[in-house]
Design a protein around this motif. Structure first.
Motif, PDB file in Angstrom:
ATOM      1  N   ALA A 148      -2.277 -15.458   7.687  1.00  0.00           N
ATOM      2  CA  ALA A 148      -3.368 -15.745   6.680  1.00  0.00           C
ATOM      3  C   ALA A 148      -2.996 -16.702   5.696  1.00  0.00           C
ATOM      4  O   ALA A 148      -3.789 -17.246   4.929  1.00  0.00           O
ATOM      5  N   THR A 149      -2.025 -17.576   6.030  1.00  0.00           N
ATOM      6  CA  THR A 149      -1.596 -18.759   5.001  1.00  0.00           C
ATOM      7  C   THR A 149      -0.914 -19.985   5.791  1.00  0.00           C
ATOM      8  O   THR A 149      -0.572 -19.826   7.209  1.00  0.00           O
ATOM      9  N   THR A 150      -0.915 -21.278   5.368  1.00  0.00           N
ATOM     10  CA  THR A 150      -0.697 -22.133   6.091  1.00  0.00           C
ATOM     11  C   THR A 150       0.863 -22.487   6.171  1.00  0.00           C
ATOM     12  O   THR A 150       1.482 -23.174   6.767  1.00  0.00           O
ATOM     13  N   LYS A 151       1.730 -21.577   5.220  1.00  0.00           N
ATOM     14  CA  LYS A 151       2.920 -21.387   5.269  1.00  0.00           C
ATOM     15  C   LYS A 151       3.508 -20.431   6.055  1.00  0.00           C
ATOM     16  O   LYS A 151       2.897 -19.220   6.168  1.00  0.00           O
ATOM     17  N   ALA A 152       4.877 -20.532   6.722  1.00  0.00           N
ATOM     18  CA  ALA A 152       5.531 -19.542   7.477  1.00  0.00           C
ATOM     19  C   ALA A 152       5.967 -18.527   6.571  1.00  0.00           C
ATOM     20  O   ALA A 152       6.446 -18.721   5.350  1.00  0.00           O
ATOM     21  N   ASN A 153       6.404 -17.344   7.100  1.00  0.00           N
ATOM     22  CA  ASN A 153       6.994 -16.209   6.376  1.00  0.00           C
ATOM     23  C   ASN A 153       6.588 -15.864   5.086  1.00  0.00           C
ATOM     24  O   ASN A 153       6.937 -15.569   4.157  1.00  0.00           O
ATOM     25  N   GLY A 154       4.886 -16.070   5.086  1.00  0.00           N
ATOM     26  CA  GLY A 154       4.302 -15.662   3.815  1.00  0.00           C
ATOM     27  C   GLY A 154       4.512 -13.961   3.585  1.00  0.00           C
ATOM     28  O   GLY A 154       4.423 -13.187   4.379  1.00  0.00           O
ATOM     29  N   LEU A 155       4.505 -13.736   2.325  1.00  0.00           N
ATOM     30  CA  LEU A 155       4.774 -12.298   1.638  1.00  0.00           C
ATOM     31  C   LEU A 155       3.655 -12.238   0.449  1.00  0.00           C
ATOM     32  O   LEU A 155       3.610 -13.031  -0.196  1.00  0.00           O
ATOM     33  N   GLY A 156       3.078 -11.036   0.500  1.00  0.00           N
ATOM     34  CA  GLY A 156       2.140 -10.696  -0.434  1.00  0.00           C
ATOM     35  C   GLY A 156       2.400  -9.435  -1.263  1.00  0.00           C
ATOM     36  O   GLY A 156       3.115  -8.546  -0.356  1.00  0.00           O
ATOM     37  N   VAL A 157       1.969  -9.227  -2.353  1.00  0.00           N
ATOM     38  CA  VAL A 157       2.185  -8.201  -3.002  1.00  0.00           C
ATOM     39  C   VAL A 157       1.131  -7.630  -3.654  1.00  0.00           C
ATOM     40  O   VAL A 157       0.398  -8.526  -4.161  1.00  0.00           O
ATOM     41  N   ALA A 158       0.514  -6.395  -3.288  1.00  0.00           N
ATOM     42  CA  ALA A 158      -0.849  -5.935  -3.860  1.00  0.00           C
ATOM     43  C   ALA A 158      -0.578  -4.585  -4.524  1.00  0.00           C
ATOM     44  O   ALA A 158       0.140  -3.737  -4.264  1.00  0.00           O
ATOM     45  N   GLY A 159      -1.429  -4.193  -5.548  1.00  0.00           N
ATOM     46  CA  GLY A 159      -1.244  -3.026  -6.232  1.00  0.00           C
ATOM     47  C   GLY A 159      -2.853  -2.467  -6.713  1.00  0.00           C
ATOM     48  O   GLY A 159      -3.600  -3.345  -6.753  1.00  0.00           O
ATOM     49  N   ILE A 160      -2.890  -1.076  -6.701  1.00  0.00           N
ATOM     50  CA  ILE A 160      -4.261  -0.675  -7.154  1.00  0.00           C
ATOM     51  C   ILE A 160      -4.003   0.396  -7.949  1.00  0.00           C
ATOM     52  O   ILE A 160      -2.893   1.222  -7.797  1.00  0.00           O
ATOM     53  N   VAL A 161      -4.899   0.602  -8.634  1.00  0.00           N
ATOM     54  CA  VAL A 161      -5.011   1.859  -9.700  1.00  0.00           C
ATOM     55  C   VAL A 161      -6.486   2.296  -9.422  1.00  0.00           C
ATOM     56  O   VAL A 161      -7.583   1.444  -9.765  1.00  0.00           O
ATOM     57  N   SER A 162      -6.733   3.715  -9.230  1.00  0.00           N
ATOM     58  CA  SER A 162      -8.053   4.394  -9.026  1.00  0.00           C
ATOM     59  C   SER A 162      -8.235   5.622  -9.965  1.00  0.00           C
ATOM     60  O   SER A 162      -7.251   6.132 -10.103  1.00  0.00           O
ATOM     61  N   ALA A 163      -9.407   5.700 -10.514  1.00  0.00           N
ATOM     62  CA  ALA A 163      -9.678   6.799 -11.146  1.00  0.00           C
ATOM     63  C   ALA A 163     -11.085   7.404 -10.770  1.00  0.00           C
ATOM     64  O   ALA A 163     -12.030   6.544 -10.709  1.00  0.00           O
ATOM     65  N   SER A 212      -7.732  12.949  -8.795  1.00  0.00           N
ATOM     66  CA  SER A 212      -8.618  12.119  -9.569  1.00  0.00           C
ATOM     67  C   SER A 212      -7.974  10.695  -9.985  1.00  0.00           C
ATOM     68  O   SER A 212      -8.790   9.937 -10.560  1.00  0.00           O
ATOM     69  N   PHE A 213      -6.508  10.676  -9.806  1.00  0.00           N
ATOM     70  CA  PHE A 213      -6.057   9.580 -10.197  1.00  0.00           C
ATOM     71  C   PHE A 213      -5.051   9.107  -8.978  1.00  0.00           C
ATOM     72  O   PHE A 213      -4.386   9.874  -8.474  1.00  0.00           O
ATOM     73  N   GLN A 214      -5.201   7.593  -8.680  1.00  0.00           N
ATOM     74  CA  GLN A 214      -4.274   7.029  -7.740  1.00  0.00           C
ATOM     75  C   GLN A 214      -3.738   5.929  -8.060  1.00  0.00           C
ATOM     76  O   GLN A 214      -4.313   5.026  -8.760  1.00  0.00           O
ATOM     77  N   ALA A 215      -2.418   5.501  -7.572  1.00  0.00           N
ATOM     78  CA  ALA A 215      -1.842   4.287  -7.771  1.00  0.00           C
ATOM     79  C   ALA A 215      -0.949   4.032  -6.599  1.00  0.00           C
ATOM     80  O   ALA A 215      -0.250   4.756  -6.222  1.00  0.00           O
ATOM     81  N   GLY A 216      -1.108   2.664  -6.419  1.00  0.00           N
ATOM     82  CA  GLY A 216      -0.289   2.357  -5.182  1.00  0.00           C
ATOM     83  C   GLY A 216       0.159   0.949  -5.356  1.00  0.00           C
ATOM     84  O   GLY A 216      -0.512   0.122  -5.940  1.00  0.00           O
ATOM     85  N   ILE A 217       0.971   0.416  -4.434  1.00  0.00           N
ATOM     86  CA  ILE A 217       1.621  -1.049  -4.034  1.00  0.00           C
ATOM     87  C   ILE A 217       2.091  -1.220  -2.655  1.00  0.00           C
ATOM     88  O   ILE A 217       2.291  -0.089  -2.047  1.00  0.00           O
ATOM     89  N   GLN A 273       2.764   7.124   8.978  1.00  0.00           N
ATOM     90  CA  GLN A 273       2.546   7.443   7.506  1.00  0.00           C
ATOM     91  C   GLN A 273       3.212   9.020   7.354  1.00  0.00           C
ATOM     92  O   GLN A 273       3.042   9.916   8.042  1.00  0.00           O
ATOM     93  N   LEU A 274       4.176   8.982   6.353  1.00  0.00           N
ATOM     94  CA  LEU A 274       4.891   9.976   5.923  1.00  0.00           C
ATOM     95  C   LEU A 274       4.433  10.367   4.249  1.00  0.00           C
ATOM     96  O   LEU A 274       4.980   9.664   3.663  1.00  0.00           O
ATOM     97  N   GLY A 275       3.823  11.352   4.107  1.00  0.00           N
ATOM     98  CA  GLY A 275       3.379  11.607   2.428  1.00  0.00           C
ATOM     99  C   GLY A 275       2.409  10.443   2.072  1.00  0.00           C
ATOM    100  O   GLY A 275       1.550  10.125   2.950  1.00  0.00           O
ATOM    101  N   GLY A 276       3.051   9.710   1.084  1.00  0.00           N
ATOM    102  CA  GLY A 276       2.362   8.580   0.557  1.00  0.00           C
ATOM    103  C   GLY A 276       2.868   7.275   1.150  1.00  0.00           C
ATOM    104  O   GLY A 276       2.245   6.191   0.786  1.00  0.00           O
ATOM    105  N   LEU A 277       4.058   7.511   1.886  1.00  0.00           N
ATOM    106  CA  LEU A 277       4.370   6.052   2.671  1.00  0.00           C
ATOM    107  C   LEU A 277       3.918   5.624   3.832  1.00  0.00           C
ATOM    108  O   LEU A 277       3.712   6.590   4.786  1.00  0.00           O
ATOM    109  N   LYS A 278       3.522   4.421   3.871  1.00  0.00           N
ATOM    110  CA  LYS A 278       2.700   3.946   5.152  1.00  0.00           C
ATOM    111  C   LYS A 278       3.405   2.760   5.534  1.00  0.00           C
ATOM    112  O   LYS A 278       3.638   1.740   4.918  1.00  0.00           O
ATOM    113  N   ALA A 279       3.489   2.628   6.755  1.00  0.00           N
ATOM    114  CA  ALA A 279       4.010   1.269   7.556  1.00  0.00           C
ATOM    115  C   ALA A 279       3.370   0.933   8.778  1.00  0.00           C
ATOM    116  O   ALA A 279       3.301   1.928   9.506  1.00  0.00           O
TER     117      ALA A 279
END
Length: 350
Positions: A196-211, A183-188, A142-148
């Motif tokens: 986690a899926t029956t298909k190969a090469n699955g890709l998911g997109v998730a997003g969050i907003v917190s306050a 007091s406010f956070q937002a991420g993707i 993790q570097l700053g807000g970027l995480k891998a």
């Protein structure tokens, strides 16, 4: 001065010079200064500087002994031996777990640089995979807000206690960015869903907003499974109320997907009551509407669950947790099936 005196004086002088030279020859070299481990307080307690660097390291973990009761080992969400092919042979199961983590941090011109690794070592003689299971819990950069890396997603966050189920899969190999404004956070995040899926090469997109304001916080989270083309949204409210914390959560999903697959919708609540400095009592309840039926939510079946979790701090670093849950689920033939399950845990944190 006679010759005898001259000879004696010369001998004495030579002896003194020789002695001085001998003494100089055996003088020990000064020891090199030792570099002691220094405490690093820039990132919180428990960190120390790795000698010779400006990187701070924290080592932590726990040792746990736990006995589960009243539930099939295959479906138990906390059982480390939940592997394909594992069959329940009794209504209770004891296991032990060791968890260790390494957290390395340093300041850079781009923000805090973090390298984190944690692993679990499980011992359960009832496991078909052997009596020792090693699992990488998290491994990320993790570097700053970027995480891998491989880490828990925002879907892992649940309510206090052990009653609720609010995420289908909670760990992925992901790339995520989180903006933290206090007091406010937002991420993707972009999540690999192949496991986690029956298909190969699955890709998911998730997003969050917190306050958060005062003692109240709110999260709005969404996830979309691009392979199944289905998604889910979740809201979670947490508020300090009296001597404890009240939490409320709800989920809706279009159809089963990698993020949520148990039911079309669900509502859960808990209240963590701090009875004393050492004892916390957390009742909770959850209702599931329209349970999964194959690839759809058209079963018309419901399920509800209620339970109680007790946490007691025996002494510093040593605690016990007791969970008892009751669950009632509709069956296809118009009836219902119920069960009581839970666990007793002893854990030493360090």
């Amino acid at each position: 001065m006679n010759i005898k005196s001259l000879l004696l004086g010369s001998a004495a002088a030579l002896a003194a010079v020789s002695g001085a030279q001998a003494a100089d020859a055996i003088v020990a070299a000064e020891p090199e200064p030792m570099e002691y481990v220094r405490v690093c307080d820039a990132f919180g307690t428990g960190y120390f500087y790795i000698p010779g660097t400006e990187t701070c390291l924290k080592i932590g973990g726990f040792v746990r002994f736990q006995t589960d009761f009243g539930r099939d080992k295959v479906t138990s969400k906390w059982n480390p031996a939940s592997v394909p092919g594992n069959q329940a042979t009794s209504d209770w199961d004891a296991f032990s777990r060791a968890y260790i983590s390494f957290d390395a941090k340093s300041d850079t011109e781009y923000g805090t640089l973090t390298g984190f690794f944690a692993a679990e070592f499980n011992a359960d003689a009832d496991s078909d995979a052997g009596d020792s299971l090693i699992d990488v819990d998290e491994a990320y950069i993790q570097l700053g807000g970027l995480k891998a890396g491989f880490f828990y997603s925002w879907w892992d966050k649940g309510l206090n206690g052990e009653t609720d189920t609010l995420g289908n899969n909670t760990e992925f190999n992901s790339i995520a960015y989180l903006y933290d404004g206090g007091s406010f956070q937002a991420g993707i995040s972009l999540d690999e869903l192949e496991a986690a899926t029956t298909k190969a090469n699955g890709l998911g997109v998730a997003g969050i907003v917190s306050a958060s304001v005062g003692g109240v916080s709110f999260d709005l989270l969404g996830g979309f499974d691009t392979e199944l083309e289905e998604g889910a949204i979740r809201a979670l409210l947490s508020a300090d109320l009296g001597p404890g914390t009240f939490q409320l959560a709800g989920i809706w999903a279009s159809n089963p997907n990698a993020y949520w697959a148990e039911s079309e919708w669900t509502v859960a609540a808990s209240y963590a009551f701090k009875a004393t400095d050492k004892l916390k009592i957390t009742p909770g309840a959850q209702y599931f509407g329209d349970l999964q039926n194959g690839n759809d939510f058209d079963s018309g079946l419901d399920k509800w669950r209620a339970g109680l979790t007790l946490d007691y701090a025996i002494t510093e670093g040593l605690a016990t947790r007791v969970s008892v849950q009751y669950e009632d689920k509709d069956t296809i033939n118009g009836g219902s099936e119920d069960q009581v399950f839970g666990f007793v845990r002893l854990q030493r944190d360090f």
